[in-house]
Design an enzyme around this catalytic site. Structure first.
Site, PDB file in Angstrom:
ATOM      1  CB  ALA A 114     -22.114   5.822 -60.377  1.00  0.00           C
ATOM      2  CB  ALA A 117     -24.411   6.291 -72.657  1.00  0.00           C
ATOM      3  CB  ILE A 136     -25.055  -1.145 -55.687  1.00  0.00           C
ATOM      4  CG1 ILE A 136     -24.250  -0.811 -56.928  1.00  0.00           C
ATOM      5  CG2 ILE A 136     -24.571  -0.394 -55.266  1.00  0.00           C
ATOM      6  CD1 ILE A 136     -25.242  -0.151 -57.979  1.00  0.00           C
ATOM      7  CG  LEU A 182     -11.390  21.575 -63.776  1.00  0.00           C
ATOM      8  CD1 LEU A 182     -10.832  21.529 -65.185  1.00  0.00           C
ATOM      9  CD2 LEU A 182     -12.683  22.561 -64.299  1.00  0.00           C
ATOM     10  CB  THR A 197     -25.752  13.203 -63.525  1.00  0.00           C
ATOM     11  OG1 THR A 197     -25.135  14.431 -65.016  1.00  0.00           O
ATOM     12  CG2 THR A 197     -25.478  11.797 -65.014  1.00  0.00           C
ATOM     13  CG  ASP A 198     -26.092  18.086 -65.357  1.00  0.00           C
ATOM     14  OD1 ASP A 198     -24.896  17.526 -65.512  1.00  0.00           O
ATOM     15  OD2 ASP A 198     -25.634  19.474 -65.802  1.00  0.00           O
ATOM     16  CD  GLU A 199     -21.689  14.554 -67.922  1.00  0.00           C
ATOM     17  OE1 GLU A 199     -20.990  13.754 -68.927  1.00  0.00           O
ATOM     18  OE2 GLU A 199     -21.015  14.909 -67.114  1.00  0.00           O
ATOM     19  CE1 TYR A 212     -21.570   9.508 -64.308  1.00  0.00           C
ATOM     20  CE2 TYR A 212     -21.225  11.144 -65.632  1.00  0.00           C
ATOM     21  CZ  TYR A 212     -22.290  10.403 -64.674  1.00  0.00           C
ATOM     22  OH  TYR A 212     -22.357  11.092 -63.391  1.00  0.00           O
ATOM     23  CG  HIS A 220     -15.471  18.379 -74.128  1.00  0.00           C
ATOM     24  ND1 HIS A 220     -14.664  19.055 -73.984  1.00  0.00           N
ATOM     25  CD2 HIS A 220     -15.926  18.311 -72.293  1.00  0.00           C
ATOM     26  CE1 HIS A 220     -14.326  19.943 -72.292  1.00  0.00           C
ATOM     27  NE2 HIS A 220     -15.317  19.611 -71.760  1.00  0.00           N
ATOM     28  CG  PHE A 228     -25.310   9.290 -53.370  1.00  0.00           C
ATOM     29  CD1 PHE A 228     -25.444  10.713 -54.192  1.00  0.00           C
ATOM     30  CD2 PHE A 228     -25.836   8.376 -51.926  1.00  0.00           C
ATOM     31  CE1 PHE A 228     -26.271  11.221 -53.315  1.00  0.00           C
ATOM     32  CE2 PHE A 228     -26.066  10.412 -51.635  1.00  0.00           C
ATOM     33  CZ  PHE A 228     -26.468  11.596 -51.557  1.00  0.00           C
ATOM     34  CE  LYS A 239     -26.197   7.594 -62.716  1.00  0.00           C
ATOM     35  NZ  LYS A 239     -26.059   7.698 -61.052  1.00  0.00           N
TER      36      LYS A 239
HETATM   37  P1  NAD Z   1     -17.472   9.181 -57.229  1.00  0.00           P
HETATM   38  O1  NAD Z   1     -16.963   8.463 -57.636  1.00  0.00           O
HETATM   39  O2  NAD Z   1     -16.812  10.392 -56.037  1.00  0.00           O
HETATM   40  O3  NAD Z   1     -17.851   7.804 -56.232  1.00  0.00           O
HETATM   41  C1  NAD Z   1     -18.930   6.719 -55.793  1.00  0.00           C
HETATM   42  C2  NAD Z   1     -18.325   6.051 -54.781  1.00  0.00           C
HETATM   43  O4  NAD Z   1     -19.597   4.947 -55.377  1.00  0.00           O
HETATM   44  C3  NAD Z   1     -17.085   5.473 -54.496  1.00  0.00           C
HETATM   45  O5  NAD Z   1     -16.639   5.512 -52.617  1.00  0.00           O
HETATM   46  C4  NAD Z   1     -16.800   3.815 -54.202  1.00  0.00           C
HETATM   47  O6  NAD Z   1     -16.320   3.157 -53.815  1.00  0.00           O
HETATM   48  C5  NAD Z   1     -18.618   3.315 -54.548  1.00  0.00           C
HETATM   49  N1  NAD Z   1     -18.951   2.255 -55.712  1.00  0.00           N
HETATM   50  C6  NAD Z   1     -18.190   2.704 -56.896  1.00  0.00           C
HETATM   51  N2  NAD Z   1     -19.005   1.237 -57.615  1.00  0.00           N
HETATM   52  C7  NAD Z   1     -19.699   0.942 -56.232  1.00  0.00           C
HETATM   53  C8  NAD Z   1     -20.565  -0.137 -56.833  1.00  0.00           C
HETATM   54  N3  NAD Z   1     -20.500  -1.252 -57.483  1.00  0.00           N
HETATM   55  N4  NAD Z   1     -21.308  -1.229 -55.372  1.00  0.00           N
HETATM   56  C9  NAD Z   1     -21.191  -0.069 -54.579  1.00  0.00           C
HETATM   57  N5  NAD Z   1     -20.555   0.996 -54.431  1.00  0.00           N
HETATM   58  C10 NAD Z   1     -20.196   1.429 -55.009  1.00  0.00           C
HETATM   59  O7  NAD Z   1     -18.863   9.816 -57.313  1.00  0.00           O
HETATM   60  P2  NAD Z   1     -19.384  11.270 -57.241  1.00  0.00           P
HETATM   61  O8  NAD Z   1     -18.832  12.252 -57.724  1.00  0.00           O
HETATM   62  O9  NAD Z   1     -19.679  11.216 -55.256  1.00  0.00           O
HETATM   63  O10 NAD Z   1     -20.672  11.234 -57.627  1.00  0.00           O
HETATM   64  C11 NAD Z   1     -22.020   9.904 -56.777  1.00  0.00           C
HETATM   65  C12 NAD Z   1     -23.141  10.218 -57.824  1.00  0.00           C
HETATM   66  O11 NAD Z   1     -23.896  11.053 -58.337  1.00  0.00           O
HETATM   67  C13 NAD Z   1     -22.964   9.466 -59.112  1.00  0.00           C
HETATM   68  O12 NAD Z   1     -23.789   8.582 -59.288  1.00  0.00           O
HETATM   69  C14 NAD Z   1     -23.120  10.737 -60.618  1.00  0.00           C
HETATM   70  O13 NAD Z   1     -23.623   9.804 -61.501  1.00  0.00           O
HETATM   71  C15 NAD Z   1     -23.871  11.264 -59.401  1.00  0.00           C
HETATM   72  N6  NAD Z   1     -23.640  12.933 -59.784  1.00  0.00           N
HETATM   73  C16 NAD Z   1     -22.662  13.475 -59.481  1.00  0.00           C
HETATM   74  C17 NAD Z   1     -22.266  14.627 -60.284  1.00  0.00           C
HETATM   75  C18 NAD Z   1     -20.662  15.379 -59.677  1.00  0.00           C
HETATM   76  O14 NAD Z   1     -20.457  16.961 -60.005  1.00  0.00           O
HETATM   77  N7  NAD Z   1     -20.117  14.428 -59.003  1.00  0.00           N
HETATM   78  C19 NAD Z   1     -23.499  15.573 -60.549  1.00  0.00           C
HETATM   79  C20 NAD Z   1     -24.590  14.133 -60.329  1.00  0.00           C
HETATM   80  C21 NAD Z   1     -24.886  13.282 -60.219  1.00  0.00           C
HETATM   81  O1  DAU Z   2     -22.337  17.525 -64.609  1.00  0.00           O
HETATM   82  C1  DAU Z   2     -22.128  16.506 -63.279  1.00  0.00           C
HETATM   83  C2  DAU Z   2     -21.545  15.692 -63.791  1.00  0.00           C
HETATM   84  O2  DAU Z   2     -20.743  16.247 -63.779  1.00  0.00           O
HETATM   85  C3  DAU Z   2     -21.095  14.601 -63.537  1.00  0.00           C
HETATM   86  O3  DAU Z   2     -22.650  13.441 -63.782  1.00  0.00           O
HETATM   87  C4  DAU Z   2     -20.242  13.613 -63.665  1.00  0.00           C
HETATM   88  O4  DAU Z   2     -20.009  12.694 -62.587  1.00  0.00           O
HETATM   89  C5  DAU Z   2     -19.103  14.376 -62.835  1.00  0.00           C
HETATM   90  O5  DAU Z   2     -17.508  13.755 -62.868  1.00  0.00           O
HETATM   91  C6  DAU Z   2     -18.889  15.657 -63.814  1.00  0.00           C
HETATM   92  O6  DAU Z   2     -18.504  15.774 -64.929  1.00  0.00           O
HETATM   93  P1  DAU Z   2     -17.786  16.605 -66.516  1.00  0.00           P
HETATM   94  O7  DAU Z   2     -17.627  15.597 -67.204  1.00  0.00           O
HETATM   95  O8  DAU Z   2     -18.469  17.868 -66.502  1.00  0.00           O
HETATM   96  O9  DAU Z   2     -16.476  17.165 -64.885  1.00  0.00           O
HETATM   97  P2  DAU Z   2     -15.266  17.502 -64.769  1.00  0.00           P
HETATM   98  O10 DAU Z   2     -14.723  17.739 -63.750  1.00  0.00           O
HETATM   99  O11 DAU Z   2     -14.657  15.937 -65.631  1.00  0.00           O
HETATM  100  O12 DAU Z   2     -14.670  17.920 -65.681  1.00  0.00           O
HETATM  101  C7  DAU Z   2     -15.434  19.882 -66.119  1.00  0.00           C
HETATM  102  C8  DAU Z   2     -15.180  20.003 -67.330  1.00  0.00           C
HETATM  103  O13 DAU Z   2     -13.936  20.946 -66.575  1.00  0.00           O
HETATM  104  C9  DAU Z   2     -15.535  19.098 -68.655  1.00  0.00           C
HETATM  105  O14 DAU Z   2     -15.289  20.173 -69.145  1.00  0.00           O
HETATM  106  C10 DAU Z   2     -13.746  19.324 -68.676  1.00  0.00           C
HETATM  107  C11 DAU Z   2     -12.987  19.881 -68.320  1.00  0.00           C
HETATM  108  N1  DAU Z   2     -11.810  19.027 -67.887  1.00  0.00           N
HETATM  109  C12 DAU Z   2     -11.610  18.836 -66.540  1.00  0.00           C
HETATM  110  C13 DAU Z   2     -10.833  18.003 -66.638  1.00  0.00           C
HETATM  111  C14 DAU Z   2     -10.748  16.516 -65.616  1.00  0.00           C
HETATM  112  C15 DAU Z   2     -10.207  19.792 -67.918  1.00  0.00           C
HETATM  113  O15 DAU Z   2     -10.318  20.916 -69.301  1.00  0.00           O
HETATM  114  N2  DAU Z   2      -9.141  20.103 -68.007  1.00  0.00           N
HETATM  115  C16 DAU Z   2      -9.187  18.486 -66.907  1.00  0.00           C
HETATM  116  O16 DAU Z   2      -8.466  17.751 -66.740  1.00  0.00           O
END
Ligand code: NAD
Ligand code: DAU
Length: 363
Positions: free
Chosen positions: A89, A168, A66, A206, A140-142, A166, A300, A87, A170
């Site tokens: 990131a 910061a 991007i 997780l 994200t809500d983070e 992360y 955390h 999306f 976003k």
């Molecule tokens: P993901 O890590 O599974 O996928 C990210 C995708 O972006 C990958 O396909 C990667 O190859 C691509 N990518 C990374 N850097 C790139 C670049 N410079 N140019 C083009 N493509 C690139 O992430 P996800 O969990 O699908 O999250 C997608 C979006 O939603 C992110 O912006 C994330 O911050 C946001 N989000 C995720 C969650 C969650 O729970 N997973 C929740 C809220 C918001």
């Molecule tokens: O809230 C939205 C966010 O949710 C997105 O913006 C992020 O992209 C996404 O990765 C996710 O972040 P979290 O840090 O909340 O997700 P994760 O699955 O890494 O962890 C969920 C919770 O579980 C968190 O409190 C950390 C904990 N955890 C995670 C892992 C990987 C564990 O206890 N053990 C683990 O091995």
């Protein structure tokens, strides 16, 4: 996009990742529209997620960054999308702790470059195209930081207080998106969503990590005391919300999206074990006997919770999938897709597991 989103091509970035690929599949299935999918294919990108679109001319995949302004300019000129949904990131908090630079590069600089190209493209459209165009930024809500046990859920007016590199990065991207609206009039919308789960999620997060470790009889690592709370949303409900925001959301607005499903991590892990005991019983007994508490994630965040009243009231969205149903579907999906699992766990996945878990030890 607001009058008839279905007739338009959309440019999706990060469409080979977890949420992005679910969205590409959802968009084509629900609207019949076309997608130009720009993805760098980092470790998190996986074209296997889009296998079912092979040969479908409504999906054009381009491997690229991007942050590559020239490439984005060319794609916009060639495909003339009616919207961009960003999306792309770096998305994993633990990776941002081990190596924040990629997060700043893609999430901040990449989003900036994409915005700049989008703005130039939008300024060159005719008045009715300009009126309909949308730049939807998926956040994200983070960005809101951490809640205490009795604090009200995050709303769209909660002050930003990101705590991890992360979060910061976003937050910085959200501010740039806002500024492009305020300064240049670019019709942007930002969505801030809670934790997603469902098919195609990379097993660094997780829920898939615990499912796959349990199937292998490996320890189920719980950070800290396991009482951190997340608000879980089934990924297909998130996709539906984004489609609705594209069709009906107001430029310049932000919308919080959440699952109304707050759960402590330990309870999520116990629920997964319970489902696996039923669907794939373990010779050695209860899967929950694999649970182990490990060193906590630095900084955390204790609790996230989303107030999604605005998108419910203004756009008529609501959560469809309750957590128990979504989790059962998710566990069943991982059990039914061993080839997908095998594929994503090859390569550098093991190196990440070693880096993140081997030094944590048990508490
Ligand atoms: P993901 O890590 O599974 O996928 C990210 C995708 O972006 C990958 O396909 C990667 O190859 C691509 N990518 C990374 N850097 C790139 C670049 N410079 N140019 C083009 N493509 C690139 O992430 P996800 O969990 O699908 O999250 C997608 C979006 O939603 C992110 O912006 C994330 O911050 C946001 N989000 C995720 C969650 C969650 O729970 N997973 C929740 C809220 C918001
Ligand atoms: O809230 C939205 C966010 O949710 C997105 O913006 C992020 O992209 C996404 O990765 C996710 O972040 P979290 O840090 O909340 O997700 P994760 O699955 O890494 O962890 C969920 C919770 O579980 C968190 O409190 C950390 C904990 N955890 C995670 C892992 C990987 C564990 O206890 N053990 C683990 O091995």
């Amino acid at each position: 996009m607001n009058s008839n989103p279905h007739s338009k091509t959309v440019l999706i970035t990060g469409g080979a990742g977890f949420i992005g690929s679910n969205f590409v599949l959802d968009w084509i299935a629900q609207t019949g529209g076309s997608v130009v999918n720009l993805d760098k294919l980092t470790y998190a990108g996986n074209l296997g997620n889009l296998e079912s679109l092979k040969g479908d001319t409504r999906h054009v995949f381009i491997q690229g960054d991007i942050g590559d302004g020239e490439l984005v300019r060319r794609l916009l000129a060639e495909h003339r999308p009616g919207a961009i949904v960003n999306f792309a990131a770096e998305s994993h908090v633990d990776r941002s702790i081990h190596g924040p630079a990629d997060f700043v590069q893609t999430n901040v600089m990449g989003t900036f470059s994409l915005l700049d190209e989008a703005c130039r493209y939008w300024q060159g459209l005719n008045p009715s195209e300009r009126e309909r165009f949308r730049f939807l930024h998926v956040s994200t809500d983070e960005v809101y930081g951490s809640l205490g046990p009795n604090d009200p859920a995050f709303s769209e007016t909660t002050a930003y207080a990101p705590n991890s590199p992360y979060a910061a990065s976003k937050a910085a991207s959200d501010h740039l998106v806002r500024a492009y609206h305020h300064t240049y009039g670019l019709p942007v919308i930002t969505t801030n969503c809670s934790n997603n789960y469902g098919p195609y999620q990379f097993p660094e997060k997780l829920i898939p990590l615990v499912i796959l470790n349990a199937l292998d009889g490996k320890p189920l690592p719980i950070y800290g005391d396991g009482l951190n709370v997340r608000d879980w949303l089934y990924v297909r409900d998130h996709c539906e919300a984004i489609r609705l925001v594209l069709a009906k959301g107001r430029p310049g607005e932000t919308y919080n999206i959440g699952g109304r499903s707050q759960r402590a991590n330990i309870d999520v892990v116990r629920s997964i074990c319970h489902l696996l005991n039923e669907l794939r019983p373990r010779l050695g007994g209860d899967h929950a006997s694999l649970i182990g508490f490990v060193k906590d994630r630095p900084g955390h965040d204790r609790r996230y919770a989303i107030d999604c009243g605005k998108i419910e009231r203004d756009l008529g969205w609501k959560v469809r999938t309750d957590f128990d149903t979504g989790l059962r579907e998710t566990v069943a999906w991982y059990l039914a897709n061993p080839d997908w699992v095998e594929n994503v766990r090859s390569g550098n996945y093991q190196r990440w597991v070693d880096l993140n878990y081997n030094l944590r030890g048990r508490q």
